[in-house]
Design a protein around this motif. Structure first.
Motif, PDB file in Angstrom:
ATOM      1  N   LEU A  11      -4.370  -2.813  -5.072  1.00 57.35           N
ATOM      2  CA  LEU A  11      -4.172  -2.974  -3.633  1.00 57.35           C
ATOM      3  C   LEU A  11      -2.694  -2.780  -3.273  1.00 57.35           C
ATOM      4  CD1 LEU A  11      -5.508  -3.883  -0.921  1.00 57.35           C
ATOM      5  CD2 LEU A  11      -4.693  -6.196  -1.468  1.00 57.35           C
ATOM      6  N   GLN A  12      -2.440  -2.009  -2.196  1.00 53.25           N
ATOM      7  CA  GLN A  12      -1.052  -1.787  -1.772  1.00 53.25           C
ATOM      8  C   GLN A  12      -0.516  -3.026  -1.060  1.00 53.25           C
ATOM      9  OE1 GLN A  12       0.256   1.849   0.136  1.00 53.25           O
ATOM     10  NE2 GLN A  12      -1.613   2.895  -0.512  1.00 53.25           N
ATOM     11  N   ARG A  13       0.741  -3.411  -1.401  1.00 51.12           N
ATOM     12  CA  ARG A  13       1.310  -4.604  -0.776  1.00 51.12           C
ATOM     13  C   ARG A  13       2.754  -4.322  -0.327  1.00 51.12           C
ATOM     14  NH1 ARG A  13      -0.427  -8.905  -5.368  1.00 51.12           N
ATOM     15  NH2 ARG A  13       1.205  -7.738  -6.443  1.00 51.12           N
ATOM     16  N   TYR A  14       3.006  -4.514   0.938  1.00 53.61           N
ATOM     17  CA  TYR A  14       4.360  -4.437   1.512  1.00 53.61           C
ATOM     18  C   TYR A  14       5.063  -3.115   1.181  1.00 53.61           C
ATOM     19  CZ  TYR A  14       3.318  -9.390   1.738  1.00 53.61           C
ATOM     20  OH  TYR A  14       2.689 -10.593   1.963  1.00 53.61           O
ATOM     21  N   THR A  15       4.320  -2.034   1.181  1.00 53.51           N
ATOM     22  CA  THR A  15       4.937  -0.725   0.914  1.00 53.51           C
ATOM     23  C   THR A  15       5.482  -0.088   2.188  1.00 53.51           C
ATOM     24  OG1 THR A  15       2.813   0.391   1.156  1.00 53.51           O
ATOM     25  CG2 THR A  15       3.436  -0.304  -1.065  1.00 53.51           C
ATOM     26  N   LEU A  16       5.095  -0.624   3.357  1.00 53.22           N
ATOM     27  CA  LEU A  16       5.582  -0.142   4.657  1.00 53.22           C
ATOM     28  C   LEU A  16       5.328   1.353   4.831  1.00 53.22           C
ATOM     29  CD1 LEU A  16       9.025  -1.993   4.646  1.00 53.22           C
ATOM     30  CD2 LEU A  16       6.870  -2.791   5.602  1.00 53.22           C
ATOM     31  N   GLY A  17       4.323   1.864   4.162  1.00 51.04           N
ATOM     32  CA  GLY A  17       4.005   3.281   4.263  1.00 51.04           C
ATOM     33  C   GLY A  17       4.973   4.191   3.532  1.00 51.04           C
ATOM     34  N   ILE A  18       5.877   3.594   2.757  1.00 47.52           N
ATOM     35  CA  ILE A  18       6.873   4.392   2.020  1.00 47.52           C
ATOM     36  C   ILE A  18       6.314   4.751   0.648  1.00 47.52           C
ATOM     37  CG2 ILE A  18       9.218   4.413   1.079  1.00 47.52           C
ATOM     38  CD1 ILE A  18       9.950   2.355   3.245  1.00 47.52           C
ATOM     39  N   LEU A  19       6.256   6.046   0.365  1.00 45.87           N
ATOM     40  CA  LEU A  19       5.642   6.525  -0.873  1.00 45.87           C
ATOM     41  C   LEU A  19       6.324   5.920  -2.110  1.00 45.87           C
ATOM     42  CD1 LEU A  19       3.668   8.472  -2.300  1.00 45.87           C
ATOM     43  CD2 LEU A  19       5.474  10.224  -2.180  1.00 45.87           C
ATOM     44  N   GLU A  20       7.663   5.872  -2.090  1.00 52.84           N
ATOM     45  CA  GLU A  20       8.408   5.416  -3.282  1.00 52.84           C
ATOM     46  C   GLU A  20       8.185   3.944  -3.594  1.00 52.84           C
ATOM     47  OE1 GLU A  20       9.573   7.210  -0.873  1.00 52.84           O
ATOM     48  OE2 GLU A  20      10.568   8.995  -1.667  1.00 52.84           O
ATOM     49  N   LEU A  21       7.743   3.169  -2.592  1.00 55.17           N
ATOM     50  CA  LEU A  21       7.543   1.733  -2.834  1.00 55.17           C
ATOM     51  C   LEU A  21       6.181   1.420  -3.450  1.00 55.17           C
ATOM     52  CD1 LEU A  21       9.091  -0.100   0.272  1.00 55.17           C
ATOM     53  CD2 LEU A  21       9.914  -0.079  -2.082  1.00 55.17           C
ATOM     54  N   LYS A  22       5.297   2.430  -3.530  1.00 59.33           N
ATOM     55  CA  LYS A  22       3.966   2.174  -4.070  1.00 59.33           C
ATOM     56  C   LYS A  22       4.022   1.782  -5.551  1.00 59.33           C
ATOM     57  CE  LYS A  22       1.442   5.004  -0.762  1.00 59.33           C
ATOM     58  NZ  LYS A  22       0.544   6.177  -0.519  1.00 59.33           N
ATOM     59  N   GLY A  23       5.032   2.294  -6.248  1.00 57.07           N
ATOM     60  CA  GLY A  23       5.185   1.929  -7.658  1.00 57.07           C
ATOM     61  C   GLY A  23       5.980   0.659  -7.863  1.00 57.07           C
ATOM     62  N   GLY A  24       6.385   0.025  -6.763  1.00 59.08           N
ATOM     63  CA  GLY A  24       7.160  -1.199  -6.872  1.00 59.08           C
ATOM     64  C   GLY A  24       8.652  -0.934  -6.915  1.00 59.08           C
ATOM     65  N   ILE A  25       9.428  -2.011  -6.890  1.00 62.00           N
ATOM     66  CA  ILE A  25      10.888  -1.913  -6.946  1.00 62.00           C
ATOM     67  C   ILE A  25      11.320  -1.934  -8.405  1.00 62.00           C
ATOM     68  CG2 ILE A  25      13.043  -3.095  -6.349  1.00 62.00           C
ATOM     69  CD1 ILE A  25      11.560  -4.218  -3.884  1.00 62.00           C
ATOM     70  N   GLU A  26      12.160  -0.969  -8.789  1.00 59.32           N
ATOM     71  CA  GLU A  26      12.634  -0.884 -10.172  1.00 59.32           C
ATOM     72  C   GLU A  26      13.678  -1.964 -10.452  1.00 59.32           C
ATOM     73  OE1 GLU A  26      11.763   0.932 -12.695  1.00 59.32           O
ATOM     74  OE2 GLU A  26      10.336   2.292 -11.741  1.00 59.32           O
TER      75      GLU A  26
END
Length: 499
Positions: free
Chosen positions: A187-202
């Motif tokens: 499930l997507q969480r707090y990605t704000l529709g930004i593609l790069e955030l789908k993998g999480g914060i590095e």
């Protein structure tokens, strides 16, 4: 005995010794430069071993691994920037000690602690690796959840002295950790529709921002004055008596490092924080932590070095990598036609001995290079800030970008740099945030796996190991809160008497 003699004769040739020295040196460089990590160094130099025989190739990679983890000490001490995730906790006290004019002493403590931690993990690697690995592999999601819950409860210890702010920082770390796809169901969480955030914060851009960018902002906008630096200290700038006094701290932190190195997914990035928190909890002068306490450096550096040997144990005996570096190292073994696992000790005993020999030689080279380099490294502190900070800024940008070859990670680093600046300026400790960010996703993953296994939450308490860690975590929080309340009441009473 014949196998050992054969291994020694193959591993201690001038060519292989030169390669091992080169591996340690490259690892130290990757660990020292902010943004470069042991993982990156290993990934870049595994192809370099393709043309080598297995013995020199494996010896080179083992030395690069230990050098990479040990190299984080220098940047953490002199710049306040963790060279690698394994040296995050080193920053908390080594940098303040360096700013107080004792960089040589901070580096000396780190070198000796790394040597002792590495030596103890070497003993564990040689003597009890098969037994420990069989025990670790029997741990299921219930036990892993409980262990991570216990480690996460140490947020309370790290926040001691400013409990409310520390817990707030811990929740900020947890919030940053849940961004992206959820474990198990995706499930997507707090990605704000930004593609790069789908993998999480590095992790790397986050720590570069929290430590490097925020530190640069603090130094530029602050009015900190340079301290007189003691360049005249002899040897490692510490006494044998001091090392003996920290004996139990070193042993306890090394055991934590070995244990977290063995467990898949945890490794040196977590072990240094947990060992630091345990050292703070056990110290009679915990108020000195964060201001240049030697105990904090002993704990962090011994734990991260010990985790290197710990991470090799499941890789050799079970074929399971303990962290990302050993995962790449495992690939290096397979490239040379070697398959670590339960039969590896009997089918390739001379290679196992080569690993042990290379690990031991790497410890010696690390001490050698760091001892003769520590006086040169500390000259960095004499470089004017107007020249030093632009170089650090460029290095952090390169480091953040190379994580995923993405400009987005640079913006993530800048964002967390601003967040870190305001947190530090307002007295919020950074350590709980890092611990929450690293352990939060792991806690959720193992919680979901455990509930999917049986669907019965009471199994967390009917499983002996799981119940033991959960109760220990709850006791840790209660004990720390009780201690915090007593300190506040004592301080309030003293203030009243003074009035």
């Amino acid at each position: 005995m014949d196998v050992l003699i054969q291994s020694l004769s193959e591993a201690l040739t001038p060519f292989v010794i030169l390669l091992m020295a080169l591996g340690v040196l490259i690892g130290l460089i990757f660990g020292t430069v902010p943004g470069l990590t042991a993982t990156m160094g290993m990934a870049l130099f595994v192809p370099f071993t393709f043309g080598l025989d297995p013995v020199p190739g494996i010896a080179f990679l083992i030395c690069l691994h230990l050098g990479g983890v040990s190299g984080g000490l220098v940047a953490s001490t002199l710049l306040g920037i963790p060279g690698t995730p394994s040296s995050i906790a080193t920053t908390f006290d080594a940098y303040p000690m360096s700013k107080n004019g004792e960089p040589l002493r901070a580096l000396g403590i780190g070198v000796i602690a790394s040597l002792i931690g590495g030596a103890l993990s070497f003993v564990a690697l040689v003597t009890i690796s098969p037994v420990i690995s069989r025990f670790a592999v029997q741990m299921g999601p219930f036990e892993f959840f409980a262990l991570i819950f216990f480690a996460l409860s140490l947020v309370a210890v790290l926040a001691k002295g400013s409990m409310l702010k520390g817990i707030t920082a811990g929740f900020l770390g947890l919030a940053a950790g849940i961004v992206g796809f959820a474990p198990i169901d995706g499930l997507q969480r707090y990605t704000l529709g930004i593609l790069e955030l789908k993998g999480g914060i590095e992790l790397l851009p986050l720590i570069m921002g929290l430590f490097a960018i925020s530190q640069i902002l603090i130094e530029i906008l602050g009015d900190s004055k340079s301290q007189d630096i003691d360049f005249k200290a002899k040897g490692f700038a510490i006494s044998l008596v001091e090392i003996v006094k920290n004996g139990w701290n070193l042993v306890r932190s090394s055991i934590i490092g070995i244990a977290f190195g063995i467990l898949p997914g945890l490794g040196s990035g977590t072990s240094n924080l947990v060992a630091y928190a345990q050292a703070k909890q056990a110290s009679k002068t915990s108020e000195r932590f964060g201001k240049g306490a030697p105990e904090g450096i002993y704990a962090s550096e011994s734990a991260n070095s010990a985790s290197v040997g710990g991470s090799l144990i499941p890789m050799l005996s079970l074929g399971i990598p303990g962290d990302t570096v050993t995962a790449i190292l495992l690939g290096g073994f397979m490239v040379h036609g070697l398959q670590p696992g339960p039969l590896f000790f009997t089918s390739n005993p001379h290679i196992v001995n080569v690993v042990f020999i290379a690990f031991f030689v790497a410890m010696i080279f690390v001490v050698f290079f760091q001892f003769f380099g520590m006086r040169l490294f500390t000259r960095v502190l004499t470089v004017p800030k107007q020249y030093l900070f632009p170089v650090i800024f460029v290095l952090t940008i390169v480091g953040a970008y190379t994580t995923n070859s993405s400009i987005f990670d640079i913006w993530v680093m800048v964002l967390f740099g601003v967040i870190g600046f305001f947190l530090v300026r307002n007295g919020f400790p950074i350590a709980p945030m890092i611990l929450g960010f690293i352990l939060g996703p792991l806690l959720e993953t193992y919680l979901r796996r455990a509930l999917m296994t049986t669907g019965n939450p009471t199994d967390f308490f009917t499983n002996p190991i799981s119940a033991l860690f959960i109760l220990a975590g709850i006791a840790c929080v209660i004990f720390t809160l009780r201690s915090e309340i007593k300190d506040k009441r004592k301080q309030s009473t003293n203030n009243t008497l003074n009035l």
